[in-house]
Design an enzyme around this catalytic site. Sequence first.
Site, PDB file in Angstrom:
ATOM      1  N   LYS A 120       0.805  -1.178  -0.059  1.00  0.00           N
ATOM      2  CA  LYS A 120       0.076  -0.121  -0.068  1.00  0.00           C
ATOM      3  C   LYS A 120       0.997   1.256   0.045  1.00  0.00           C
ATOM      4  O   LYS A 120       0.784   1.968  -0.672  1.00  0.00           O
ATOM      5  CB  LYS A 120      -1.044  -0.091   1.377  1.00  0.00           C
ATOM      6  CG  LYS A 120      -1.852   1.033   1.398  1.00  0.00           C
ATOM      7  CD  LYS A 120      -2.780   1.048   2.282  1.00  0.00           C
ATOM      8  CE  LYS A 120      -2.576   1.302   3.847  1.00  0.00           C
ATOM      9  NZ  LYS A 120      -2.611   2.381   4.330  1.00  0.00           N
TER      10      LYS A 120
ATOM     11  N   SER B 215       8.442   6.619  12.684  1.00  0.00           N
ATOM     12  CA  SER B 215       7.991   5.836  11.246  1.00  0.00           C
ATOM     13  C   SER B 215       8.922   6.297  10.292  1.00  0.00           C
ATOM     14  O   SER B 215       8.584   6.472   9.197  1.00  0.00           O
ATOM     15  CB  SER B 215       6.687   6.279  11.210  1.00  0.00           C
ATOM     16  OG  SER B 215       5.634   5.910  11.801  1.00  0.00           O
TER      17      SER B 215
ATOM     18  N   ASP C 264       3.503  -0.360  11.797  1.00  0.00           N
ATOM     19  CA  ASP C 264       2.579  -1.151  11.122  1.00  0.00           C
ATOM     20  C   ASP C 264       2.871  -2.570  11.370  1.00  0.00           C
ATOM     21  O   ASP C 264       2.147  -3.510  11.166  1.00  0.00           O
ATOM     22  CB  ASP C 264       2.568  -1.134   9.633  1.00  0.00           C
ATOM     23  CG  ASP C 264       1.806   0.501   9.366  1.00  0.00           C
ATOM     24  OD1 ASP C 264       1.577   1.175  10.138  1.00  0.00           O
ATOM     25  OD2 ASP C 264       2.090   1.070   8.267  1.00  0.00           O
TER      26      ASP C 264
ATOM     27  N   ARG D 276      -4.357   2.398  18.380  1.00  0.00           N
ATOM     28  CA  ARG D 276      -3.886   0.780  18.578  1.00  0.00           C
ATOM     29  C   ARG D 276      -3.035   0.363  19.757  1.00  0.00           C
ATOM     30  O   ARG D 276      -2.890  -0.773  19.996  1.00  0.00           O
ATOM     31  CB  ARG D 276      -2.964   0.707  17.271  1.00  0.00           C
ATOM     32  CG  ARG D 276      -3.818   0.781  15.841  1.00  0.00           C
ATOM     33  CD  ARG D 276      -2.804   0.466  14.761  1.00  0.00           C
ATOM     34  NE  ARG D 276      -3.636   0.500  13.460  1.00  0.00           N
ATOM     35  CZ  ARG D 276      -3.122   0.831  12.311  1.00  0.00           C
ATOM     36  NH1 ARG D 276      -1.723   1.089  12.208  1.00  0.00           N
ATOM     37  NH2 ARG D 276      -4.023   0.580  11.216  1.00  0.00           N
TER      38      ARG D 276
ATOM     39  N   ARG E 211      -6.115  -3.056  10.104  1.00  0.00           N
ATOM     40  CA  ARG E 211      -4.971  -3.988  10.708  1.00  0.00           C
ATOM     41  C   ARG E 211      -5.446  -4.682  12.067  1.00  0.00           C
ATOM     42  O   ARG E 211      -5.281  -5.716  12.291  1.00  0.00           O
ATOM     43  CB  ARG E 211      -3.769  -3.106  10.879  1.00  0.00           C
ATOM     44  CG  ARG E 211      -3.072  -2.500   9.950  1.00  0.00           C
ATOM     45  CD  ARG E 211      -1.749  -2.005   9.943  1.00  0.00           C
ATOM     46  NE  ARG E 211      -1.366  -1.148   8.788  1.00  0.00           N
ATOM     47  CZ  ARG E 211      -0.762  -1.449   7.882  1.00  0.00           C
ATOM     48  NH1 ARG E 211      -0.535  -2.675   7.762  1.00  0.00           N
ATOM     49  NH2 ARG E 211      -0.346  -0.537   6.820  1.00  0.00           N
TER      50      ARG E 211
HETATM   51  O1  LIG Z   1       3.915   6.953   5.073  1.00  0.00           O
HETATM   52  C1  LIG Z   1       3.024   6.129   5.071  1.00  0.00           C
HETATM   53  O2  LIG Z   1       2.826   5.387   3.968  1.00  0.00           O
HETATM   54  C2  LIG Z   1       2.766   5.340   6.313  1.00  0.00           C
HETATM   55  C3  LIG Z   1       3.526   5.727   7.430  1.00  0.00           C
HETATM   56  C4  LIG Z   1       3.091   5.388   8.837  1.00  0.00           C
HETATM   57  O3  LIG Z   1       2.329   6.346   9.274  1.00  0.00           O
HETATM   58  P1  LIG Z   1       2.777   7.376  10.675  1.00  0.00           P
HETATM   59  O4  LIG Z   1       3.897   8.225   9.966  1.00  0.00           O
HETATM   60  O5  LIG Z   1       1.748   8.599  10.608  1.00  0.00           O
HETATM   61  O6  LIG Z   1       3.095   6.820  11.728  1.00  0.00           O
HETATM   62  C5  LIG Z   1       2.369   4.156   8.681  1.00  0.00           C
HETATM   63  O7  LIG Z   1       1.652   3.845  10.105  1.00  0.00           O
HETATM   64  C6  LIG Z   1       1.169   4.261   7.827  1.00  0.00           C
HETATM   65  O8  LIG Z   1       0.352   3.072   7.586  1.00  0.00           O
HETATM   66  C7  LIG Z   1       1.851   4.425   6.373  1.00  0.00           C
HETATM   67  C1  LIG Z   2      -2.200   4.316   9.316  1.00  0.00           C
HETATM   68  C2  LIG Z   2      -2.254   3.562   8.120  1.00  0.00           C
HETATM   69  O1  LIG Z   2      -2.317   4.208   7.092  1.00  0.00           O
HETATM   70  P1  LIG Z   2      -2.546   5.887   6.807  1.00  0.00           P
HETATM   71  O2  LIG Z   2      -1.772   6.464   7.917  1.00  0.00           O
HETATM   72  O3  LIG Z   2      -2.181   5.967   5.577  1.00  0.00           O
HETATM   73  O4  LIG Z   2      -4.278   5.958   6.880  1.00  0.00           O
HETATM   74  C3  LIG Z   2      -2.249   2.107   8.234  1.00  0.00           C
HETATM   75  O5  LIG Z   2      -2.190   1.644   6.879  1.00  0.00           O
HETATM   76  O6  LIG Z   2      -2.205   1.374   9.088  1.00  0.00           O
END
Ligand SMILES: O=C(O)C1=C[C@@H](OP(=O)(O)O)[C@@H](O)[C@H](O)C1
Ligand SMILES: C=C(OP(=O)(O)O)C(=O)O
Length: 404
Positions: free
Chosen positions: A19, A182, A291, A322, A364
């Site tokens: 994704k 992240s 994640d 979460r 998730r």
């Molecule tokens: O940049 C991205 O694609 C993501 C960053 C993460 O979020 P955060 O940066 O808000 O923690 C992750 O948890 C999310 O599923 C996807």
């Molecule tokens: C937090 C997620 O995605 P987003 O922040 O893009 O909604 C996720 O996929 O768990």
Amino acid sequence: MYCLEAGRLEGRFAMPPSKPMAQRLLLASALAEGETVVRGVEWSDDAVAMLRAIQPISVLRVRGSDVVVSRREPDFFRAFSVGESGFTLRTAVALYAGVPGVTAVYFGGTLRGRPIDDLIAVLRKLTEVVKLPGAVVIRGRRLGRFRVEVRADVSSQYISGLMFLAAAGEGGVITPVGERKSWSFVEATADVLRLFGAKVELGDGVAVDGGLRSPGEVDVPGDFSLASYLAVAAVATGGEVELTGRLTKLDATLVDIFRAMGADVSYDGHVVKARGAFTKGVEVDLGGNPDLVMPVALAAAVVDDVSTIRGVEHLRFKESDRIATVADILERLGVEVQYRDGALHIRGPPRRRGVEFKTHGDHRIGLMALAASRIVGGCVDDIGPVAKSWPSAVLYFAAGEINK
Ligand SMILES: O=C(O)C1=C[C@@H](OP(=O)(O)O)[C@@H](O)[C@H](O)C1
Ligand SMILES: C=C(OP(=O)(O)O)C(=O)O
């Protein structure tokens, strides 16, 4: 209620497309000179959200799971919904600040309660941004090279959004403030921008110089943060799965974590094979990729040992809180769990069978609940949220039978 019997999970499955990588590749393609073919996109809500977000600046042609993208003269007025996709909301709000015209970005569902204000405050130094209930309206203008500071401890997507804004315009320097959460997703943004010819330096500041050009055809790699729920269910039920697909850097560490927990997991560049048993607890910091917390927590739940997952503070900003909802799944399993000092402390094994799980509107958590149901027998109250990232998951979990 959707109920699954406990039983061995076995089979060969294709990982869903990543994704985060699909979204980044689509967005970069819409900004790049030349035509890009993004191959292998799953029609998840979040991938579709990104297509809606790039439609006002690009021509899109869909051929099955491939999307052909080319840049065009932007519409002056644009309005679209990003649904519940945090990445699409934060990158679209940032990007359209640099595209002359006016943009209304609508958002809904669980995204209504998730943070965006820190990013808006930064963008207001560059242009006018108005936050309405359920939408953000941005007046875009041609920006010169910019230099901004933004919080790094809430969402890395603020930084990724500003990186796309810089790459689409005259470049920029973004200084992350506070703990870098992240961060692997900032690196993923840097990798995709570099693939499209940008210059990106990740140091004290994040320096981006754009002028994006299409690399031609790009394949979306696999998503092991999602497919790993099948691996956990297989290993925990004495089964064996083969998950085909290429791992991203984002998820590769999960193979090492499962191995450290005693499972027999291999990856040869094309297929992840998982079997054996989880026999040991683990101590790991997942602040760089939140994640991965859910699959690791579920693996930890089946072990008669203590596991500690650190760096999880920002999990409360997701589709659900979460920290609370992971703990809810584990408590329903009869597993001991505590949240202390930014870490989840988990001690298995499950003491209950035939459990009723709640998804809490979170894809998730829904996947974690499906995998847990397969392990101990159980029911999930709502599988709808799973379509956010991996609509076909439910077919995979229904039974190995589908695969025969
Ligand atoms: O940049 C991205 O694609 C993501 C960053 C993460 O979020 P955060 O940066 O808000 O923690 C992750 O948890 C999310 O599923 C996807
Ligand atoms: C937090 C997620 O995605 P987003 O922040 O893009 O909604 C996720 O996929 O768990």
